[in-house]
Motif scaffolding. Structure first.
Motif, PDB file in Angstrom:
ATOM      1  N   TYR A  30      -5.974   4.786  12.658  1.00 38.92           N
ATOM      2  CA  TYR A  30      -6.763   3.800  11.924  1.00 38.92           C
ATOM      3  C   TYR A  30      -8.038   4.432  11.382  1.00 38.92           C
ATOM      4  CZ  TYR A  30      -3.759   0.175  13.804  1.00 38.92           C
ATOM      5  OH  TYR A  30      -2.684  -0.601  14.108  1.00 38.92           O
ATOM      6  N   ARG A  31      -8.436   4.030  10.169  1.00 40.65           N
ATOM      7  CA  ARG A  31      -9.665   4.491   9.530  1.00 40.65           C
ATOM      8  C   ARG A  31     -10.363   3.281   8.914  1.00 40.65           C
ATOM      9  NH1 ARG A  31      -8.124   8.397  11.782  1.00 40.65           N
ATOM     10  NH2 ARG A  31      -7.910  10.517  11.099  1.00 40.65           N
ATOM     11  N   ARG A  32     -11.648   3.445   8.568  1.00 40.06           N
ATOM     12  CA  ARG A  32     -12.405   2.390   7.896  1.00 40.06           C
ATOM     13  C   ARG A  32     -12.293   2.588   6.387  1.00 40.06           C
ATOM     14  NH1 ARG A  32     -14.294  -1.922  10.045  1.00 40.06           N
ATOM     15  NH2 ARG A  32     -16.389  -1.772   9.282  1.00 40.06           N
ATOM     16  N   VAL A  34     -12.929   0.407   2.396  1.00 39.37           N
ATOM     17  CA  VAL A  34     -13.422  -0.773   1.700  1.00 39.37           C
ATOM     18  C   VAL A  34     -12.211  -1.639   1.372  1.00 39.37           C
ATOM     19  CG1 VAL A  34     -14.569  -1.630  -0.377  1.00 39.37           C
ATOM     20  CG2 VAL A  34     -15.392   0.447   0.731  1.00 39.37           C
ATOM     21  N   ALA A  35     -12.283  -2.931   1.691  1.00 40.91           N
ATOM     22  CA  ALA A  35     -11.173  -3.844   1.418  1.00 40.91           C
ATOM     23  C   ALA A  35     -10.994  -4.006  -0.090  1.00 40.91           C
ATOM     24  CB  ALA A  35     -11.445  -5.202   2.063  1.00 40.91           C
ATOM     25  N   LEU A  36      -9.766  -3.981  -0.552  1.00 38.87           N
ATOM     26  CA  LEU A  36      -9.472  -4.245  -1.953  1.00 38.87           C
ATOM     27  C   LEU A  36      -9.641  -5.733  -2.225  1.00 38.87           C
ATOM     28  CD1 LEU A  36      -6.230  -2.110  -2.411  1.00 38.87           C
ATOM     29  CD2 LEU A  36      -8.571  -1.484  -2.980  1.00 38.87           C
ATOM     30  N   ALA A  37     -10.147  -6.050  -3.410  1.00 36.80           N
ATOM     31  CA  ALA A  37     -10.324  -7.451  -3.789  1.00 36.80           C
ATOM     32  C   ALA A  37      -9.159  -7.867  -4.674  1.00 36.80           C
ATOM     33  CB  ALA A  37     -11.641  -7.634  -4.536  1.00 36.80           C
ATOM     34  N   LYS A  38      -8.674  -9.066  -4.462  1.00 38.18           N
ATOM     35  CA  LYS A  38      -7.589  -9.574  -5.290  1.00 38.18           C
ATOM     36  C   LYS A  38      -7.856 -11.040  -5.613  1.00 38.18           C
ATOM     37  CE  LYS A  38      -4.299 -11.446  -1.993  1.00 38.18           C
ATOM     38  NZ  LYS A  38      -4.067 -12.725  -2.595  1.00 38.18           N
ATOM     39  N   SER A  39      -7.363 -11.452  -6.751  1.00 42.83           N
ATOM     40  CA  SER A  39      -7.462 -12.857  -7.117  1.00 42.83           C
ATOM     41  C   SER A  39      -6.473 -13.654  -6.286  1.00 42.83           C
ATOM     42  CB  SER A  39      -7.147 -13.043  -8.603  1.00 42.83           C
ATOM     43  OG  SER A  39      -8.086 -12.330  -9.370  1.00 42.83           O
ATOM     44  N   PRO A  40      -6.783 -14.919  -6.018  1.00 41.98           N
ATOM     45  CA  PRO A  40      -5.817 -15.746  -5.282  1.00 41.98           C
ATOM     46  C   PRO A  40      -4.484 -15.787  -6.028  1.00 41.98           C
ATOM     47  CG  PRO A  40      -7.913 -16.877  -5.519  1.00 41.98           C
ATOM     48  CD  PRO A  40      -7.980 -15.650  -6.368  1.00 41.98           C
ATOM     49  N   LEU A  41      -3.384 -15.654  -5.308  1.00 41.20           N
ATOM     50  CA  LEU A  41      -2.063 -15.603  -5.928  1.00 41.20           C
ATOM     51  C   LEU A  41      -1.126 -16.523  -5.156  1.00 41.20           C
ATOM     52  CD1 LEU A  41      -0.448 -14.075  -8.143  1.00 41.20           C
ATOM     53  CD2 LEU A  41       0.133 -12.408  -6.413  1.00 41.20           C
ATOM     54  N   THR A  42      -0.588 -17.521  -5.847  1.00 36.56           N
ATOM     55  CA  THR A  42       0.341 -18.435  -5.189  1.00 36.56           C
ATOM     56  C   THR A  42       1.706 -17.761  -5.048  1.00 36.56           C
ATOM     57  OG1 THR A  42       1.135 -19.395  -7.260  1.00 36.56           O
ATOM     58  CG2 THR A  42      -0.809 -20.429  -6.239  1.00 36.56           C
ATOM     59  N   GLU A  43       2.515 -18.274  -4.165  1.00 35.39           N
ATOM     60  CA  GLU A  43       3.856 -17.725  -3.971  1.00 35.39           C
ATOM     61  C   GLU A  43       4.675 -17.849  -5.254  1.00 35.39           C
ATOM     62  OE1 GLU A  43       7.010 -15.811  -2.038  1.00 35.39           O
ATOM     63  OE2 GLU A  43       4.871 -15.892  -1.649  1.00 35.39           O
ATOM     64  N   ALA A  44       4.537 -18.980  -5.972  1.00 38.13           N
ATOM     65  CA  ALA A  44       5.281 -19.184  -7.224  1.00 38.13           C
ATOM     66  C   ALA A  44       4.862 -18.141  -8.264  1.00 38.13           C
ATOM     67  CB  ALA A  44       5.042 -20.596  -7.755  1.00 38.13           C
ATOM     68  N   ASN A  45       3.553 -17.881  -8.364  1.00 41.09           N
ATOM     69  CA  ASN A  45       3.071 -16.898  -9.320  1.00 41.09           C
ATOM     70  C   ASN A  45       3.522 -15.490  -8.930  1.00 41.09           C
ATOM     71  OD1 ASN A  45       1.759 -15.718 -11.434  1.00 41.09           O
ATOM     72  ND2 ASN A  45      -0.260 -16.494 -10.922  1.00 41.09           N
ATOM     73  N   ARG A  46       3.515 -15.190  -7.633  1.00 39.27           N
ATOM     74  CA  ARG A  46       3.990 -13.890  -7.157  1.00 39.27           C
ATOM     75  C   ARG A  46       5.454 -13.667  -7.538  1.00 39.27           C
ATOM     76  NH1 ARG A  46       6.793 -11.352  -3.522  1.00 39.27           N
ATOM     77  NH2 ARG A  46       7.583 -13.226  -2.534  1.00 39.27           N
ATOM     78  N   LEU A  47       6.285 -14.717  -7.391  1.00 38.81           N
ATOM     79  CA  LEU A  47       7.701 -14.603  -7.742  1.00 38.81           C
ATOM     80  C   LEU A  47       7.892 -14.424  -9.244  1.00 38.81           C
ATOM     81  CD1 LEU A  47       9.182 -17.270  -5.305  1.00 38.81           C
ATOM     82  CD2 LEU A  47       9.375 -14.765  -5.146  1.00 38.81           C
ATOM     83  N   TRP A  84     -15.574  -4.040   4.726  1.00 30.37           N
ATOM     84  CA  TRP A  84     -14.843  -2.912   5.306  1.00 30.37           C
ATOM     85  C   TRP A  84     -13.756  -3.431   6.234  1.00 30.37           C
ATOM     86  CZ3 TRP A  84     -15.835   2.206   4.149  1.00 30.37           C
ATOM     87  CH2 TRP A  84     -16.956   2.435   3.354  1.00 30.37           C
ATOM     88  N   VAL A  85     -12.617  -2.758   6.228  1.00 30.46           N
ATOM     89  CA  VAL A  85     -11.521  -3.082   7.135  1.00 30.46           C
ATOM     90  C   VAL A  85     -11.081  -1.809   7.837  1.00 30.46           C
ATOM     91  CG1 VAL A  85     -10.688  -5.061   5.819  1.00 30.46           C
ATOM     92  CG2 VAL A  85      -9.776  -2.803   5.316  1.00 30.46           C
ATOM     93  N   THR A  86     -10.562  -1.963   9.015  1.00 30.23           N
ATOM     94  CA  THR A  86      -9.992  -0.840   9.757  1.00 30.23           C
ATOM     95  C   THR A  86      -8.487  -0.986   9.675  1.00 30.23           C
ATOM     96  OG1 THR A  86     -11.875  -0.861  11.259  1.00 30.23           O
ATOM     97  CG2 THR A  86      -9.911   0.331  11.987  1.00 30.23           C
ATOM     98  N   ARG A  87      -7.848   0.004   9.071  1.00 32.17           N
ATOM     99  CA  ARG A  87      -6.409  -0.084   8.837  1.00 32.17           C
ATOM    100  C   ARG A  87      -5.807   1.303   8.843  1.00 32.17           C
ATOM    101  NH1 ARG A  87      -5.405   1.980   3.951  1.00 32.17           N
ATOM    102  NH2 ARG A  87      -6.960   1.824   2.324  1.00 32.17           N
ATOM    103  N   GLN A  88      -4.489   1.328   8.872  1.00 28.72           N
ATOM    104  CA  GLN A  88      -3.768   2.594   8.774  1.00 28.72           C
ATOM    105  C   GLN A  88      -3.459   2.871   7.315  1.00 28.72           C
ATOM    106  OE1 GLN A  88      -0.527   1.832  11.570  1.00 28.72           O
ATOM    107  NE2 GLN A  88      -1.419   3.395  12.887  1.00 28.72           N
ATOM    108  N   GLN A  89      -3.186   4.121   7.005  1.00 29.84           N
ATOM    109  CA  GLN A  89      -2.830   4.517   5.659  1.00 29.84           C
ATOM    110  C   GLN A  89      -1.575   3.769   5.233  1.00 29.84           C
ATOM    111  OE1 GLN A  89      -2.458   8.733   5.212  1.00 29.84           O
ATOM    112  NE2 GLN A  89      -2.896   8.633   3.027  1.00 29.84           N
ATOM    113  N   GLY A  90      -1.579   3.246   4.001  1.00 31.24           N
ATOM    114  CA  GLY A  90      -0.435   2.510   3.483  1.00 31.24           C
ATOM    115  C   GLY A  90      -0.509   1.013   3.722  1.00 31.24           C
ATOM    116  N   GLU A  91      -1.528   0.529   4.442  1.00 30.48           N
ATOM    117  CA  GLU A  91      -1.672  -0.893   4.714  1.00 30.48           C
ATOM    118  C   GLU A  91      -2.656  -1.587   3.775  1.00 30.48           C
ATOM    119  OE1 GLU A  91      -0.818  -1.160   9.510  1.00 30.48           O
ATOM    120  OE2 GLU A  91      -2.898  -1.058   8.825  1.00 30.48           O
ATOM    121  N   GLU A  92      -3.123  -0.891   2.720  1.00 30.02           N
ATOM    122  CA  GLU A  92      -4.169  -1.442   1.868  1.00 30.02           C
ATOM    123  C   GLU A  92      -3.801  -2.747   1.169  1.00 30.02           C
ATOM    124  OE1 GLU A  92      -2.110   1.918  -0.363  1.00 30.02           O
ATOM    125  OE2 GLU A  92      -3.009   1.685   1.607  1.00 30.02           O
ATOM    126  N   LEU A  93      -2.509  -3.031   0.982  1.00 34.24           N
ATOM    127  CA  LEU A  93      -2.097  -4.261   0.301  1.00 34.24           C
ATOM    128  C   LEU A  93      -1.645  -5.353   1.265  1.00 34.24           C
ATOM    129  CD1 LEU A  93      -0.279  -2.728  -2.795  1.00 34.24           C
ATOM    130  CD2 LEU A  93      -2.624  -3.538  -2.610  1.00 34.24           C
TER     131      LEU A  93
END
Length: 120
Positions: A30-32, A34-47, A84-93
């Motif tokens: 795990y490393r620290r 900066v959290a990525l910012a995203k706009s709110p996304l509904t499940e319907a819009n994601r699909l 800031w978030v503590t996460r593993q590599q590849g977990e940014e999304l």
């Protein structure tokens, strides 16, 4: 939560310090970040977005050049704070590693576009 808060609020009764917590998390991958910012996304819009991407996955370069791509950003003159978030590599999304963008009331909007090799 910062390493210091973990040490003083969560693990205080065990006598574990912030450096021990950080070292243990690093050894576990795990490393620290900066959290990525995203706009709110509904499940319907994601699909809908996924369906659009799957329809266009085989497009050629020339077909992509027919699209006008655009984006905008807001600047509001206030202090920008990073989460800031503590996460593993590849977990940014992962949902737990993202922060939701908030709408801003006042400021300046900058807009740009491009099409193929042409800037707008």
């Amino acid at each position: 939560m910062s390493y210091q808060r973990l040490a003083t609020e969560i693990f205080a009764h065990w006598g574990v310090g912030e450096y021990a917590i950080r070292s243990s998390l690093r050894r576990a991958g795990y490393r620290r970040y900066v959290a990525l910012a995203k706009s709110p996304l509904t499940e319907a819009n994601r699909l809908k977005r996924l369906a659009w991407a799957e329809e266009h996955v085989e497009w050629t370069y020339n077909q992509w050049c027919t699209i006008l791509w655009s984006d905008e950003t807001w600047v509001n003159g206030t202090r920008h704070r990073k989460t800031w978030v503590t996460r593993q590599q590849g977990e940014e999304l992962e949902d737990t590693c993202l922060v939701t963008k908030r709408r801003r009331n006042r400021g300046w909007m900058f807009w740009a576009s491009f099409n193929g090799t042409t800037k707008g």
